[in-house]
Design a protein around this motif. Structure first.
Motif, mmCIF file in Angstrom:
data_model
loop_
_atom_site.group_PDB
_atom_site.id
_atom_site.type_symbol
_atom_site.label_atom_id
_atom_site.label_comp_id
_atom_site.label_asym_id
_atom_site.label_seq_id
_atom_site.Cartn_x
_atom_site.Cartn_y
_atom_site.Cartn_z
ATOM 1 N N ASP A 127 -11.957 4.244 4.886
ATOM 2 C CA ASP A 127 -10.996 5.000 5.710
ATOM 3 C C ASP A 127 -9.563 4.552 5.425
ATOM 4 O OD1 ASP A 127 -13.184 6.239 6.784
ATOM 5 O OD2 ASP A 127 -13.236 4.985 8.591
ATOM 6 N N SER A 128 -9.332 3.219 5.424
ATOM 7 C CA SER A 128 -7.954 2.752 5.208
ATOM 8 C C SER A 128 -7.515 3.007 3.758
ATOM 9 C CB SER A 128 -7.811 1.268 5.575
ATOM 10 O OG SER A 128 -8.675 0.496 4.762
ATOM 11 N N LEU A 156 -8.458 5.487 1.809
ATOM 12 C CA LEU A 156 -8.146 6.912 1.654
ATOM 13 C C LEU A 156 -6.794 7.228 2.292
ATOM 14 C CD1 LEU A 156 -9.020 9.708 0.670
ATOM 15 C CD2 LEU A 156 -10.227 10.020 2.848
ATOM 16 N N ALA A 157 -6.551 6.639 3.483
ATOM 17 C CA ALA A 157 -5.274 6.888 4.161
ATOM 18 C C ALA A 157 -4.124 6.420 3.270
ATOM 19 C CB ALA A 157 -5.263 6.163 5.514
ATOM 20 N N THR A 158 -4.286 5.263 2.615
ATOM 21 C CA THR A 158 -3.234 4.745 1.725
ATOM 22 C C THR A 158 -3.041 5.657 0.517
ATOM 23 O OG1 THR A 158 -3.806 2.507 2.404
ATOM 24 C CG2 THR A 158 -2.494 2.716 0.403
ATOM 25 N N LEU A 197 -3.594 8.826 0.275
ATOM 26 C CA LEU A 197 -2.950 10.081 0.667
ATOM 27 C C LEU A 197 -1.473 9.863 0.990
ATOM 28 C CD1 LEU A 197 -5.801 11.733 2.776
ATOM 29 C CD2 LEU A 197 -5.149 12.198 0.404
ATOM 30 N N ALA A 198 -1.178 8.723 1.661
ATOM 31 C CA ALA A 198 0.224 8.428 2.002
ATOM 32 C C ALA A 198 1.041 8.203 0.729
ATOM 33 C CB ALA A 198 0.277 7.199 2.907
#
Ligand code: G3P
Length: 221
Positions: free
Chosen positions: A203-204, A206-208, A210-211
């Motif tokens: 999760d973290s 993927l968030a990174t 995308l950011a």
């Protein structure tokens, strides 16, 4: 290892099938009752509906506890669809019914297995699957996974073709341990199957990703 879902809920079966990792379905009279399915026609129609969703084995349990009744019910269930597997409890008449079905090419799932002796008898009677209930053993402070290991050794010693279907699976660790010790199949709830997907670093991460992608796109614009 094959993944079956242990439910009679059509929405959950559809959701599991859509994941692309579902090999079959197991039901029991309690799961059917939970969906409000009762009466012969409603029950048969429900099994037909499940077979339309999943292209894999669907266990349908007999209600009779005498040999003639099990045979009568099992033959009706088996005639519904090629993927129906007749689920039979490991009692004396159940053992006779397993042999009857096996001799006629009707596939079976022998249920309510709580000991290696029961699993050995079911295999000798020609059961296609045996269902040791690991969660219910754990519930009474008995090691359910140890039973799977014991059955694995016995079946391998004699090349029994009966598949070990770990049932009463409650969570992700049950699934992983079953895979480690060589259960052929596990049947569990959708939550346990989807639970295998989860990891906080995924999760973290993927968030990174995308950011960072967004920042790079903004820098170019
Ligand atoms: O379908 C048989 C078995 O999987 C039941 O599970 O959770 O009621 O012990 P459970």
């Amino acid at each position: 290892m094959k993944f079956f879902i242990d439910t009679a809920n059509l929405d959950q079966i559809r959701e599991a099938a859509a994941l692309g990792v579902l090999d079959g379905v197991t039901t029991n009279p309690s799961l059917m009752a939970k969906e409000g399915i009762s009466g012969k026609e409603a029950v048969l129609n429900h099994y037909r509906a499940i077979c339309e969703i999943v292209d894999g084995d669907v266990s349908a349990e007999v209600i009779a506890t005498d040999f003639e009744g099990m045979v009568r019910e099992g033959e009706v269930l088996a005639a519904l669809h090629k993927n129906i597997v007749v689920k039979v409890p490991i009692i004396e008449d159940g053992l006779k019914a397993l042999r009857h079905f096996s001799d006629r090419g009707i596939r079976t799932n022998c249920t309510l297995i709580f000991s290696a002796g029961q699993a050995l008898l079911a295999a000798k009677a020609g059961a296609t699957y045996v269902s040791p209930f690991i969660g219910r053993l754990d519930d009474i402070s008995t090691d359910g996974l140890a039973l799977i290991e014991q059955i694995r050794v016995i079946y391998d010693n004699y090349d029994f073709e009966t598949e070990i279907l770990a049932a009463s699976v409650r969570h992700t660790m049950h699934i992983l341990h079953c895979a480690e010790i060589g259960a052929d199949v596990m049947t569990g709830p959708l939550s346990a199957i989807k639970g295998l997907l989860k990891h906080p670093l995924t999760d973290s991460g993927l968030a990174t990703f995308l950011a960072d992608h967004k920042k790079a796109a903004q820098a170019v614009a």
